[in-house]
Design a protein around this motif. Structure first.
Motif, PDB file in Angstrom:
ATOM      1  N   LEU A 191       0.905  -1.078  -0.069  1.00  0.00           N
ATOM      2  CA  LEU A 191      -0.016   0.134   0.014  1.00  0.00           C
ATOM      3  C   LEU A 191       0.870   1.180   0.042  1.00  0.00           C
ATOM      4  O   LEU A 191       1.862   1.358   0.958  1.00  0.00           O
ATOM      5  N   SER A 223       4.865   4.700   4.461  1.00  0.00           N
ATOM      6  CA  SER A 223       4.735   3.926   3.298  1.00  0.00           C
ATOM      7  C   SER A 223       5.782   4.135   2.081  1.00  0.00           C
ATOM      8  O   SER A 223       6.283   2.951   1.622  1.00  0.00           O
ATOM      9  N   SER A 240     -10.113   2.290   5.580  1.00  0.00           N
ATOM     10  CA  SER A 240      -9.025   1.437   5.232  1.00  0.00           C
ATOM     11  C   SER A 240      -9.479   0.259   4.469  1.00  0.00           C
ATOM     12  O   SER A 240      -8.964  -0.477   3.684  1.00  0.00           O
ATOM     13  N   GLY A 272       1.321  -3.231   4.639  1.00  0.00           N
ATOM     14  CA  GLY A 272       0.614  -2.207   5.024  1.00  0.00           C
ATOM     15  C   GLY A 272       1.719  -1.506   6.164  1.00  0.00           C
ATOM     16  O   GLY A 272       1.663  -1.822   7.237  1.00  0.00           O
ATOM     17  N   THR A 293      -3.890  -0.515  10.487  1.00  0.00           N
ATOM     18  CA  THR A 293      -2.847  -1.695  10.622  1.00  0.00           C
ATOM     19  C   THR A 293      -3.288  -2.162  12.132  1.00  0.00           C
ATOM     20  O   THR A 293      -2.004  -2.682  12.450  1.00  0.00           O
ATOM     21  N   ASN A 338       2.526  -6.128   8.361  1.00  0.00           N
ATOM     22  CA  ASN A 338       3.234  -4.758   8.707  1.00  0.00           C
ATOM     23  C   ASN A 338       4.541  -5.004   9.199  1.00  0.00           C
ATOM     24  O   ASN A 338       4.647  -5.424  10.497  1.00  0.00           O
TER      25      ASN A 338
END
Length: 421
Positions: A143, A150, A210, A237, A262, A285
């Motif tokens: 993402l 990110s 989300s 993520g 997340t 994550n």
């Protein structure tokens, strides 16, 4: 309020306490909402072969986006928690109705509302109906929001020589997203938008947004060659531990006032749902146990990060002011990360802690950040505020999560102490 989604305009019209939503097309007439037209078009243009369960999850995520925007919190009994009855058309209604309880529990945790979700048979089609299919050669999806976290995730994927595909929800950061995908060597970039349209002034809280992002990511991941060769595809993520956990900075902030994209409990629930409907994707994550400052300091491409991180967008209010406000909680954590990592912060902020103006220090977010970060070493308080939301999270180290929240708050405390007038 009832929100019913349709793949045609047959047999329904806007009525009191009911919002009809046209999926993947323009609203057929006044009083209708719509969502997902761009995504369905891009799936066809890109010639993607998307499995049935992934298309149904996309339908669900678009319905959730429309309901989240279309049902106003101001009309609930307490001006916050809503009762939402959502009806979504899917190709396999039996499978999805068997999972309805899981969907409802997941959405309640995500948005803080009471959801009732039903699935009905669809009459529409997503994608091409011919044999001309294309399979992206990527085995990982990330993402890519345009935020600093990110960006670090993308740069680290590039440094590890991963063959990865970037998925973005297009916004005012589209140019930045495109640039980040390019410099981080994404094999492909899908800049898509849910394009939700509500026929009145929509709710602005968007706690369930989300779902839209993950809906796009699941479509992208399940269209890859690796997935169609029976491989599990990982969806990244990337978010620092403090923001991911969103511990309440004061007792007044306990509840659903923070996003939980997340959060380990949400990821556990979403992963369980995806596996229950047969989707072989893994949600990950990598930075769950790192602070934002640690993400900056430990990025595998430090020179590249320093050269572009000022272009990233972290502000929770950027859509309204088109820049960093400088004093919301995400902005404060961003500034703290620069301070902790020693990277020069070249970001332009609307409000600053120095310079003679009191606007920064009079902000409610700043005051809460001062109070909350001052308790970074209070382990008992952190456990009391965080443990209830972690009760249903699987595969996590709860002690390590308490520790990363403490370290993150310490970064905030050190920054605010360094600029206090």
């Amino acid at each position: 309020m009832r929100v019913e989604c349709f793949d045609s305009d047959i047999g329904s019209a806007a009525c009191e306490n009911m919002l009809p939503v046209r999926l993947f097309a323009q609203p057929p007439r006044d009083g209708w909402a719509s969502c997902g037209q761009n995504i369905a078009h891009r799936i066809s243009v890109e010639r993607l072969d998307v499995p049935t369960a992934a298309k149904d999850f996309l339908r669900l995520s678009m319905g959730v986006i429309a309901a989240d925007r279309g049902v106003l919190r101001t009309k609930s009994q307490n001006n916050w928690n809503r009762r939402i009855e959502l009806v979504v058309p899917v190709e396999d209604p039996t499978l999805w109705n068997n999972c309805a309880a899981k969907v409802e529990a997941m959405l309640q945790f995500l948005s803080g509302d009471l959801w009732s979700v039903q699935f009905k048979a669809t009459h529409g089609q997503i994608g091409r109906d011919d044999d001309k299919r294309r399979y992206p050669d990527s085995n990982e999806v990330s993402l890519l929001s345009g935020g600093a976290d990110s960006l670090v995730g993308a740069l680290d994927l590039a440094a590890r020589k991963a063959t990865w595909l970037a998925v973005s929800q297009t916004s005012s950061e589209t140019k930045v997203q495109r640039n980040f995908a390019e410099i981080a060597s994404a094999a492909e970039h899908f800049p898509w938008t849910h394009g939700v349209n509500i026929p009145y002034k929509a709710d602005g809280t968007e706690r369930a947004r989300s779902m839209g992002f993950f809906g796009l990511a699941v479509v992208a991941a399940t269209s890859t060659r690796a997935y169609h060769q029976q491989e599990s595809v990982r969806i990244h993520g990337s978010e620092n531990g403090l923001i991911s956990l969103n511990p309440p900075l004061t007792d007044a902030r306990i509840g659903s006032a923070s996003t939980r994209t997340t959060h380990p409990a949400f990821i556990t629930q979403l992963q369980d749902l995806l596996h229950s409907v047969g989707l072989n994707v893994e949600l990950k994550n990598e930075y769950q146990y790192k602070t934002k400052g640690e993400m900056f300091s430990e990025c595998l491409s430090p020179k590249l990060l320093r050269s572009v991180v000022q272009d990233s967008m972290s502000c929770g209010k950027s859509g309204r002011i088109n820049m960093h406000c400088g004093r919301c909680v995400p902005c404060i954590i961003r500034r703290s990360a620069f301070h902790a990592s020693g990277i020069q912060d070249l970001t332009k902020y609307q409000n600053n802690p120095t310079g003679g103006s009191s606007d920064f220090w009079e902000s409610d977010d700043v005051r809460c950040a001062v109070l909350g970060s001052g308790r970074y070493s209070d382990t008992a308080w952190l456990k009391c505020s965080m443990m209830p939301s972690l009760a249903k999270a699987d595969g996590i180290d709860r002690a390590a999560l308490i520790d990363v929240a403490s370290r993150g708050l310490r970064e905030v405390h050190n920054y605010l102490s360094s600029v206090y007038p």
